[in-house]
Scaffold this motif. Sequence first.
Motif, PDB file in Angstrom:
ATOM      1  N   ARG A   1       3.442   6.634  -5.560  1.00 26.82           N
ATOM      2  CA  ARG A   1       3.151   7.104  -7.194  1.00 26.82           C
ATOM      3  C   ARG A   1       2.678   8.616  -6.880  1.00 26.82           C
ATOM      4  O   ARG A   1       3.182   9.248  -7.725  1.00 26.82           O
ATOM      5  CB  ARG A   1       1.908   6.449  -7.912  1.00 26.82           C
ATOM      6  N   TRP A   2       2.084   9.073  -5.945  1.00 22.67           N
ATOM      7  CA  TRP A   2       1.780  10.579  -5.772  1.00 22.67           C
ATOM      8  C   TRP A   2       2.608  11.110  -4.697  1.00 22.67           C
ATOM      9  O   TRP A   2       2.945  12.444  -4.757  1.00 22.67           O
ATOM     10  CB  TRP A   2       0.297  10.537  -5.299  1.00 22.67           C
ATOM     11  N   TYR A   3       3.086  10.329  -3.688  1.00 18.56           N
ATOM     12  CA  TYR A   3       3.730  11.201  -2.485  1.00 18.56           C
ATOM     13  C   TYR A   3       5.203  10.795  -2.277  1.00 18.56           C
ATOM     14  O   TYR A   3       5.894  11.467  -1.219  1.00 18.56           O
ATOM     15  CB  TYR A   3       2.988  10.931  -1.140  1.00 18.56           C
ATOM     16  N   GLN A   4       5.657   9.891  -3.205  1.00 15.67           N
ATOM     17  CA  GLN A   4       7.150   9.714  -3.346  1.00 15.67           C
ATOM     18  C   GLN A   4       7.624   9.011  -1.753  1.00 15.67           C
ATOM     19  O   GLN A   4       8.629   9.452  -1.459  1.00 15.67           O
ATOM     20  CB  GLN A   4       7.916  10.803  -3.750  1.00 15.67           C
ATOM     21  N   ILE A   5       6.823   8.324  -1.122  1.00 21.88           N
ATOM     22  CA  ILE A   5       6.980   7.804   0.151  1.00 21.88           C
ATOM     23  C   ILE A   5       8.354   6.759   0.075  1.00 21.88           C
ATOM     24  O   ILE A   5       9.345   7.134   0.844  1.00 21.88           O
ATOM     25  CB  ILE A   5       5.767   7.000   0.857  1.00 21.88           C
ATOM     26  N   GLU A   6       8.493   6.032  -0.799  1.00 25.46           N
ATOM     27  CA  GLU A   6       9.545   5.059  -0.974  1.00 25.46           C
ATOM     28  C   GLU A   6      10.952   5.851  -1.361  1.00 25.46           C
ATOM     29  O   GLU A   6      11.795   5.618  -0.946  1.00 25.46           O
ATOM     30  CB  GLU A   6       9.041   3.876  -1.930  1.00 25.46           C
ATOM     31  N   SER A   7      10.454   6.578  -2.529  1.00 23.00           N
ATOM     32  CA  SER A   7      11.741   7.333  -3.218  1.00 23.00           C
ATOM     33  C   SER A   7      12.268   8.181  -2.013  1.00 23.00           C
ATOM     34  O   SER A   7      13.515   8.515  -2.054  1.00 23.00           O
ATOM     35  CB  SER A   7      11.086   8.076  -4.192  1.00 23.00           C
TER      36      SER A   7
ATOM     37  N   MET B   1       0.894  -1.026  -0.105  1.00 23.64           N
ATOM     38  CA  MET B   1       0.013   0.137  -0.044  1.00 23.64           C
ATOM     39  C   MET B   1       0.836   1.329  -0.058  1.00 23.64           C
ATOM     40  O   MET B   1       0.466   2.314  -0.566  1.00 23.64           O
ATOM     41  CB  MET B   1      -0.864  -0.059   1.232  1.00 23.64           C
ATOM     42  N   LEU B   2       1.826   1.306   0.851  1.00 21.99           N
ATOM     43  CA  LEU B   2       2.832   2.450   0.880  1.00 21.99           C
ATOM     44  C   LEU B   2       3.380   2.665  -0.523  1.00 21.99           C
ATOM     45  O   LEU B   2       3.618   3.967  -0.987  1.00 21.99           O
ATOM     46  CB  LEU B   2       3.919   2.283   2.011  1.00 21.99           C
ATOM     47  N   ILE B   3       3.899   1.488  -1.096  1.00 23.19           N
ATOM     48  CA  ILE B   3       4.423   1.596  -2.453  1.00 23.19           C
ATOM     49  C   ILE B   3       3.692   2.006  -3.419  1.00 23.19           C
ATOM     50  O   ILE B   3       3.957   3.154  -4.343  1.00 23.19           O
ATOM     51  CB  ILE B   3       5.093   0.198  -2.802  1.00 23.19           C
TER      52      ILE B   3
END
Length: 613
Positions: free
Chosen positions: A534-540, A528-530
């Motif tokens: 796509r919108w919030y660049q959490i993983e990036s 879900m986080l990944i």
Amino acid sequence: MSDRLDGEKSEKVAWSAPRWLRGPRPAAVPGLIGTAGAVVGLLNLTSGLFPRFRHSRVHAVAEVLPGAVSPLAASASLVVGILLLLLAHGLKRRKRRAWVAAVALLPVGIAAQVVYRHSIFGAVLSLLLLGFLIRHRREFAALPDPRSRWRAVANFVVLGGVSFALGMVIVSSHPHKTVGSPSFGARAEHVLWGLFGFEGPVAYTHGVDYTVGYSLGALGLLTVATTAYLAFRPEHPAARLTDEDEQRLRELLAKHGGRDSLGYFALRRDKGVVFSPSGKAAVCYRVISGVMLASGDPIGDVEAWPGAIERFMEEARAHSWTPAVTGCSETGGQVWTRETGMDALELGDEAIVDVADFTLSGRSMRNVRQMVKRIERNGYETRVRRVRDLEPEELARVQKAADAWRDTDTERGFSMALGRIDAVADGDAVIATAHQAPAEGEEPGPFGDLKAMQHFVPWGGDGISLELMRRDRSADPGMNELLIVAALQAAPELRIKQVSLNFAVFRSSLERGEKLGAGPVLRVWRGMLIFLSRWYQIESLYKFNDKFQPRWEPRFVVFRNSRDIPRIGLATLQAEGYLELPRVLRRRKAAEPRPCAHLEESVLAAGTLEKVA
């Protein structure tokens, strides 16, 4: 102990005997009245809109409720119903003005019962409810929320739209008493004329035209009256940091600023502040949508934190705001939960790089090392200085560039954004810039050879905290890595020992979810986080910070109960600039230099979202 100052004494007591384990929680009486008001308002609204409803079984219930309508008072039913629906939330929040309005409306309901319905029972019930409200008047003591006259514009747009929609329902709810078959345009025209008190093109039989006309006129009058009230009532501006408050906070930061990397962000001028009784600690906050949102740890002496927290909770209770804290450290979370009885949830981790341990050598730093070398071969050079050391012309150029390179219409940031680059007020801040001379025969850009910049605010006497990163879109990729490395390499000369980068929201979940043996729940959560990345660049953001081999310090959100989490999340999104009002409804600020705040709209654009679950 008896010789201590009263302020210090109260703070010590707060450590051992929390006073807020029982509040500020919604009172049972206001909550019950607010719910009852919403139900009654909905019944009245439905009664006024649909003629058949008044002859249904529900009508037997509505007849004995405050403000129930008769066919001769359909317009009054609509007005009372809408007002009760609007007041329900204020009554639940113990707002004094909502109580006054409800007490003023009930006599109107009593008069309607006696004059139109001749219902003694309904009038007596309304009178009993009025007496109940008066008897519990002390429950409704909450002060108003921050407000401005721009709310009148929002009220006119929203309530005007609602009135038009309800008007269309009213005009269309008498199909068997309508002369002919008016078109949609004719009905819309009839509604618009009716809202202004004039007769429209649609005709009715059996006296229905009077009911429709009075109802439309009442809706129009309600829209105009509420808009006028909001426009002419006294303003109650949101708390702002005064010059005196800022000076007191700077004195606390000079003594205790090294404790929290987010401490310097308390100097944002759109925050309010409450001090402990002794003045040795403070909590900075901002009120958004009824949420009193603090960020980071309290400022000042740890032993004085309970006194500042107590003042914070008193302010929240006085206004019936929902208290919340975002981005506090583990120590701060322990003090907040102990003193208030609230709960804490790990929100993410802050990336901190120890300058003495940083090196570009080694296999783990190969990607960063190669990227930096490649950019340097392309003719880029870096400069790292204190902001006070910049020439006025260069400082002005940096400020303009940072503003021009921002992708969003509004500034983003709250917990990790200062909102300005100021050599006078924040001369100890550090600025890192990247430059590239134009090629032969090429015209220099609007900002000369400046291609990227980063701004770090002080963190005590020997640390800095990343506040803003911006770059020219025509610059080579990797500007952020280049400037972070340049800042870390120049840190010893500036006597800086540690550098705080960004938060990585739910970093531990991302890290554990990709390891061998991770359970199905953790894997689903990571997925879900990944997806959200796509919108919030959490993983990036996590991957980017991890390039510099930081140590991770957990950060927490503190909340009163689980049902407050969605509301706190929305308020945090608003504070960080991810949820915005329509442009026409935004309050324009007085002419002043536009602040420069926070991260660019690239892989690091979510640098503030780590505070938002």
